[in-house]
Design an enzyme around this catalytic site. Structure first.
Site, mmCIF file in Angstrom:
data_model
loop_
_atom_site.group_PDB
_atom_site.id
_atom_site.type_symbol
_atom_site.label_atom_id
_atom_site.label_comp_id
_atom_site.label_asym_id
_atom_site.label_seq_id
_atom_site.Cartn_x
_atom_site.Cartn_y
_atom_site.Cartn_z
ATOM 1 N N GLU A 131 8.170 -6.366 -7.183
ATOM 2 C CA GLU A 131 8.522 -6.304 -8.623
ATOM 3 C C GLU A 131 7.397 -6.895 -9.486
ATOM 4 O OE1 GLU A 131 11.397 -4.770 -8.318
ATOM 5 O OE2 GLU A 131 12.224 -4.627 -10.333
HETATM 6 C C1 FAD Z 1 9.244 -5.462 1.369
HETATM 7 C C2 FAD Z 1 8.678 -4.715 0.200
HETATM 8 C C3 FAD Z 1 9.520 -3.893 -0.551
HETATM 9 C C4 FAD Z 1 9.012 -3.167 -1.615
HETATM 10 N N1 FAD Z 1 9.860 -2.371 -2.304
HETATM 11 C C5 FAD Z 1 9.366 -1.585 -3.289
HETATM 12 C C6 FAD Z 1 10.204 -0.646 -3.964
HETATM 13 O O1 FAD Z 1 11.385 -0.538 -3.683
HETATM 14 N N2 FAD Z 1 9.651 0.128 -4.914
HETATM 15 C C7 FAD Z 1 8.343 0.046 -5.239
HETATM 16 O O2 FAD Z 1 7.890 0.755 -6.118
HETATM 17 N N3 FAD Z 1 7.536 -0.848 -4.630
HETATM 18 C C8 FAD Z 1 8.007 -1.647 -3.663
HETATM 19 N N4 FAD Z 1 7.173 -2.532 -3.025
HETATM 20 C C9 FAD Z 1 5.772 -2.570 -3.412
HETATM 21 C C10 FAD Z 1 5.438 -3.833 -4.196
HETATM 22 O O3 FAD Z 1 5.994 -3.780 -5.483
HETATM 23 C C11 FAD Z 1 3.901 -3.984 -4.200
HETATM 24 O O4 FAD Z 1 3.495 -4.277 -2.878
HETATM 25 C C12 FAD Z 1 3.462 -5.075 -5.155
HETATM 26 O O5 FAD Z 1 3.720 -4.723 -6.490
HETATM 27 C C13 FAD Z 1 1.954 -5.385 -5.029
HETATM 28 O O6 FAD Z 1 1.205 -4.213 -5.100
HETATM 29 P P1 FAD Z 1 0.171 -3.875 -3.955
HETATM 30 O O7 FAD Z 1 0.843 -4.068 -2.640
HETATM 31 O O8 FAD Z 1 -0.387 -2.544 -4.277
HETATM 32 O O9 FAD Z 1 -0.925 -5.009 -4.080
HETATM 33 P P2 FAD Z 1 -2.347 -4.890 -4.792
HETATM 34 O O10 FAD Z 1 -2.167 -4.309 -6.155
HETATM 35 O O11 FAD Z 1 -3.284 -4.269 -3.840
HETATM 36 O O12 FAD Z 1 -2.678 -6.444 -4.946
HETATM 37 C C14 FAD Z 1 -3.313 -7.219 -3.936
HETATM 38 C C15 FAD Z 1 -3.596 -8.597 -4.526
HETATM 39 O O13 FAD Z 1 -4.468 -8.475 -5.659
HETATM 40 C C16 FAD Z 1 -3.853 -9.021 -6.812
HETATM 41 N N5 FAD Z 1 -4.182 -8.193 -7.986
HETATM 42 C C17 FAD Z 1 -4.076 -6.823 -8.098
HETATM 43 N N6 FAD Z 1 -4.441 -6.443 -9.334
HETATM 44 C C18 FAD Z 1 -4.778 -7.562 -10.017
HETATM 45 C C19 FAD Z 1 -5.241 -7.815 -11.330
HETATM 46 N N7 FAD Z 1 -5.388 -6.832 -12.225
HETATM 47 N N8 FAD Z 1 -5.495 -9.097 -11.667
HETATM 48 C C20 FAD Z 1 -5.322 -10.104 -10.786
HETATM 49 N N9 FAD Z 1 -4.888 -9.938 -9.520
HETATM 50 C C21 FAD Z 1 -4.617 -8.680 -9.143
HETATM 51 C C22 FAD Z 1 -2.348 -8.993 -6.531
HETATM 52 O O14 FAD Z 1 -1.675 -9.958 -7.302
HETATM 53 C C23 FAD Z 1 -2.345 -9.306 -5.041
HETATM 54 O O15 FAD Z 1 -2.459 -10.692 -4.854
HETATM 55 C C24 FAD Z 1 7.647 -3.277 -1.956
HETATM 56 C C25 FAD Z 1 6.813 -4.120 -1.224
HETATM 57 C C26 FAD Z 1 7.312 -4.832 -0.162
HETATM 58 C C27 FAD Z 1 6.380 -5.745 0.625
#
Ligand code: FAD
Length: 214
Positions: free
Chosen positions: A197
């Site tokens: 989220e």
């Molecule tokens: C168990 C689980 C359930 C989930 N369920 C859902 C769901 O139902 N629906 C859905 O849509 N998604 C879902 N997700 C996805 C989840 O919302 C994302 O994993 C999360 O928002 C982080 O995105 P990412 O994994 O792409 O990380 P990334 O965007 O790759 O981020 C990696 C790291 O970089 C940091 N970062 C990225 N961009 C920036 C920035 N601009 N400035 C500073 N730091 C930054 C992040 O904070 C993080 O620490 C789920 C994930 C998990 C693990």
């Protein structure tokens, strides 16, 4: 519900929210993810190959997907903040109880100031998180703007859940590291609340943009 970028050059205005029935041809699920925590909730990636959906499955008007996603996320963040706070409170209750029961060096461990002060810090953080979360819920109920309050609640509740569950494991000593006492599970569950989220870093972007651009 799928939020998809349909016109990349239009950036935020090129996103649509689409309801896709789960048995639509072309949808496949990736393997069951073997997660660190939240293991009672199944997680899979979803793949879409030439999936066709009727136009009327689009939510709102064309290009309105970003606004819809933000609205859903704002509200969802109150839910995840509540989940995080519940995890923190559960860990606090277990740690307080254990501090009254476990004896080390002839006294209950709670009689050692190092442990007592951890409990005091936990209690203050829980109280603060509750007030912030209640204020956010109140703003939403009053139909007032609550985007920043929801981001603050999500970030703060998730971050304190991680801190408090980690300290709860510490207070349990060696037993904290074994499954029987449940605090290690709470620590694993808390971690996810800092990620989904919108990560804690993303919440800080929302909060700081409101400060700098407000
Ligand atoms: C168990 C689980 C359930 C989930 N369920 C859902 C769901 O139902 N629906 C859905 O849509 N998604 C879902 N997700 C996805 C989840 O919302 C994302 O994993 C999360 O928002 C982080 O995105 P990412 O994994 O792409 O990380 P990334 O965007 O790759 O981020 C990696 C790291 O970089 C940091 N970062 C990225 N961009 C920036 C920035 N601009 N400035 C500073 N730091 C930054 C992040 O904070 C993080 O620490 C789920 C994930 C998990 C693990």
């Amino acid at each position: 519900m799928l939020i998809a970028q349909t016109d990349p050059e239009k950036k935020n205005k090129g996103i649509n929210a689409i309801i896709v029935e789960k048995n639509t041809p072309g949808i496949t699920l990736g393997p069951h993810e073997n997660k660190m925590g939240m293991r009672s909730s199944d997680t899979h990636s979803v793949m879409f190959t030439d999936v066709r959906v009727p136009k009327e499955n689009r939510l709102g008007s064309h290009g309105e997907g970003f606004r819809i996603a933000m609205k859903i996320l704002n509200s969802g963040r109150i839910g995840i903040a509540s989940q995080a706070l519940g995890i923190a409170m559960g860990a606090f209750e277990r740690a307080s109880q254990y501090a009254k029961e476990r004896k080390a060096f002839g006294v209950e461990i709670g009689a050692h100031q190092a442990i007592a002060f951890k409990l005091a810090d936990m209690a203050v953080k829980i109280e603060t998180a509750q007030l912030l979360l209640l204020k956010t819920g109140w703003l939403k109920d009053q139909h007032r703007e609550y985007t920043v309050a929801a981001a603050m609640s999500k970030q703060y509740c998730a971050d304190i859940a991680m801190e408090i569950t980690t300290q709860a494991v510490q207070i349990h000593g060696g037993y904290g590291y074994v499954k029987e006492y449940h605090v290690e599970r709470l620590m694993r569950e808390a971690k996810l609340t800092q990620i989904y989220e919108g990560t804690s870093e993303i919440q800080k972007i929302i909060i700081s943009r409101a400060i700098l651009n407000g």
